[in-house]
Design a protein around this motif. Structure first.
Motif, PDB file in Angstrom:
ATOM      1  N   CYS A  58       0.814  -1.217   0.000  1.00  0.00           N
ATOM      2  CA  CYS A  58       0.000   0.000   0.000  1.00  0.00           C
ATOM      3  C   CYS A  58       0.843   1.261   0.000  1.00  0.00           C
ATOM      4  O   CYS A  58       0.362   2.322  -0.368  1.00  0.00           O
ATOM      5  CB  CYS A  58      -0.951   0.006   1.201  1.00  0.00           C
ATOM      6  SG  CYS A  58      -0.070   0.074   2.766  1.00  0.00           S
ATOM      7  N   THR A  59       2.107   1.169   0.432  1.00  0.00           N
ATOM      8  CA  THR A  59       2.945   2.367   0.495  1.00  0.00           C
ATOM      9  C   THR A  59       4.124   2.296  -0.464  1.00  0.00           C
ATOM     10  O   THR A  59       5.121   2.978  -0.287  1.00  0.00           O
ATOM     11  CB  THR A  59       3.472   2.557   1.927  1.00  0.00           C
ATOM     12  OG1 THR A  59       4.133   1.354   2.330  1.00  0.00           O
ATOM     13  CG2 THR A  59       2.347   2.863   2.886  1.00  0.00           C
ATOM     14  N   HIS A 105      -2.867  13.850   0.087  1.00  0.00           N
ATOM     15  CA  HIS A 105      -2.858  12.494  -0.468  1.00  0.00           C
ATOM     16  C   HIS A 105      -1.756  11.659   0.180  1.00  0.00           C
ATOM     17  O   HIS A 105      -1.966  10.492   0.537  1.00  0.00           O
ATOM     18  CB  HIS A 105      -2.653  12.563  -1.976  1.00  0.00           C
ATOM     19  CG  HIS A 105      -2.660  11.224  -2.648  1.00  0.00           C
ATOM     20  ND1 HIS A 105      -3.805  10.452  -2.766  1.00  0.00           N
ATOM     21  CD2 HIS A 105      -1.659  10.497  -3.222  1.00  0.00           C
ATOM     22  CE1 HIS A 105      -3.519   9.325  -3.383  1.00  0.00           C
ATOM     23  NE2 HIS A 105      -2.220   9.324  -3.672  1.00  0.00           N
ATOM     24  N   THR A 106      -0.577  12.260   0.360  1.00  0.00           N
ATOM     25  CA  THR A 106       0.537  11.551   0.986  1.00  0.00           C
ATOM     26  C   THR A 106       0.217  11.187   2.428  1.00  0.00           C
ATOM     27  O   THR A 106       0.487  10.071   2.884  1.00  0.00           O
ATOM     28  CB  THR A 106       1.804  12.426   0.943  1.00  0.00           C
ATOM     29  OG1 THR A 106       2.122  12.727  -0.421  1.00  0.00           O
ATOM     30  CG2 THR A 106       2.987  11.699   1.584  1.00  0.00           C
ATOM     31  N   ASP A 109      -2.109   8.250   2.531  1.00  0.00           N
ATOM     32  CA  ASP A 109      -1.404   7.001   2.218  1.00  0.00           C
ATOM     33  C   ASP A 109      -0.601   6.498   3.407  1.00  0.00           C
ATOM     34  O   ASP A 109      -0.585   5.298   3.711  1.00  0.00           O
ATOM     35  CB  ASP A 109      -0.469   7.217   1.020  1.00  0.00           C
ATOM     36  CG  ASP A 109      -1.228   7.282  -0.294  1.00  0.00           C
ATOM     37  OD1 ASP A 109      -2.422   6.905  -0.303  1.00  0.00           O
ATOM     38  OD2 ASP A 109      -0.642   7.714  -1.302  1.00  0.00           O
TER      39      ASP A 109
END
Length: 261
Positions: A58-59, A105-106, A109
């Motif tokens: 996911c990252t 967004h970052t 995440d």
């Protein structure tokens, strides 16, 4: 709902005696809007393998240094750019808002990835302490480790058979990372873990010392732990002058170290 509205039309010749005023009855129409909510359907996959895969993937698009940062640091950065955007105009506004959207967004995440990693960690904790420690050492996520460290400290204090002095030696580098962070909560969690180890094995640690053990039959990891603790105190002297509760814990640890030889 029905209301009555009285109209008073303007007359060019003034008021006319005996004239009857018109009464207009207005009815307001009400429209009822029905919204149907659609049920979300899941894939049904809830296995540990899927969780591990998601936690690992996911990252992938996020830089490692961003994953290692505290979410509150990112939040402060976003707020700072937001304030700058409020004082800009024209093209500067567009540029600032675009950068702000990227930061949001970052941040999303990073938090999503940490949530998955925490779920995987808790699953491994219920299954095997060894698997959890291996996973924590592999991902090197300080934020996730801080969330789990109180649980590990409690297990040390309660004498859980899965937590040995060897495990504590393996975890020490991660605890050291926690204690170099500028957050009071991190300092408290890290110092409490060290104190739990000293409380669990006081006699073994004292007998092992830093270089010469008075009981050769003891696990050599006791001596290794003492050396790790000494190196931490020498390289992070600020730990000895912390204020408040963290400072009280640091004094207890320093007093214990003064009894080692």
């Amino acid at each position: 709902m029905t209301g009555t509205l009285n109209r008073h039309p303007a007359s060019r010749s003034g008021n006319i005696p005996g004239r009857v005023k018109r009464v207009v009855s207005c009815k307001r129409k009400t429209h009822h809007l029905t919204v149907a909510r659609r049920k979300q359907t899941g894939s049904g996959r809830s296995s540990d393998a899927a969780n591990k895969e998601n936690a690992a993937n996911c990252t992938q698009g996020v830089p490692q240094q961003m994953l290692d940062r505290n979410p509150w640091d990112l939040h402060a950065k976003v707020n700072k750019k937001h304030s700058a955007a409020e004082t800009s105009s024209g093209q500067d506004d567009c540029s600032a808002l675009t950068e702000l959207a990227k930061d949001h967004h970052t941040l999303t995440d990073v938090l999503y990835g940490r949530n998955l990693r925490l779920k995987v960690s808790l699953t491994l904790w219920k299954r095997s302490t060894g698997e959890l420690l291996t996973y924590l050492l592999r991902i090197q996520d300080v934020a996730v480790f801080v969330d789990l460290l109180p649980l590990i400290s409690k297990s040390v204090t309660e004498g859980s058979p899965g937590i040995t002095i060897g495990c504590c030696v393996d975890l020490f580098p991660l605890v050291r990372k926690v204690l170099t962070q500028p957050y009071e909560e991190y300092l408290m969690v890290g110092l409490r873990w060290i104190n739990s180890v000293l409380t669990k094995w006081p006699e073994e640690l004292k007998a092992s010392g830093f270089s010469a053990s008075t009981k050769p039959s003891l696990d050599r990891n006791f001596q290794v732990f003492n050396r790790q603790l000494l190196e931490l105190w020498q390289e992070e002297p600020s730990l000895g002058s912390l204020p408040g509760n963290a400072g009280d814990l640091a004094k207890v640890i320093h007093l214990f170290m003064s009894q080692l030889s």
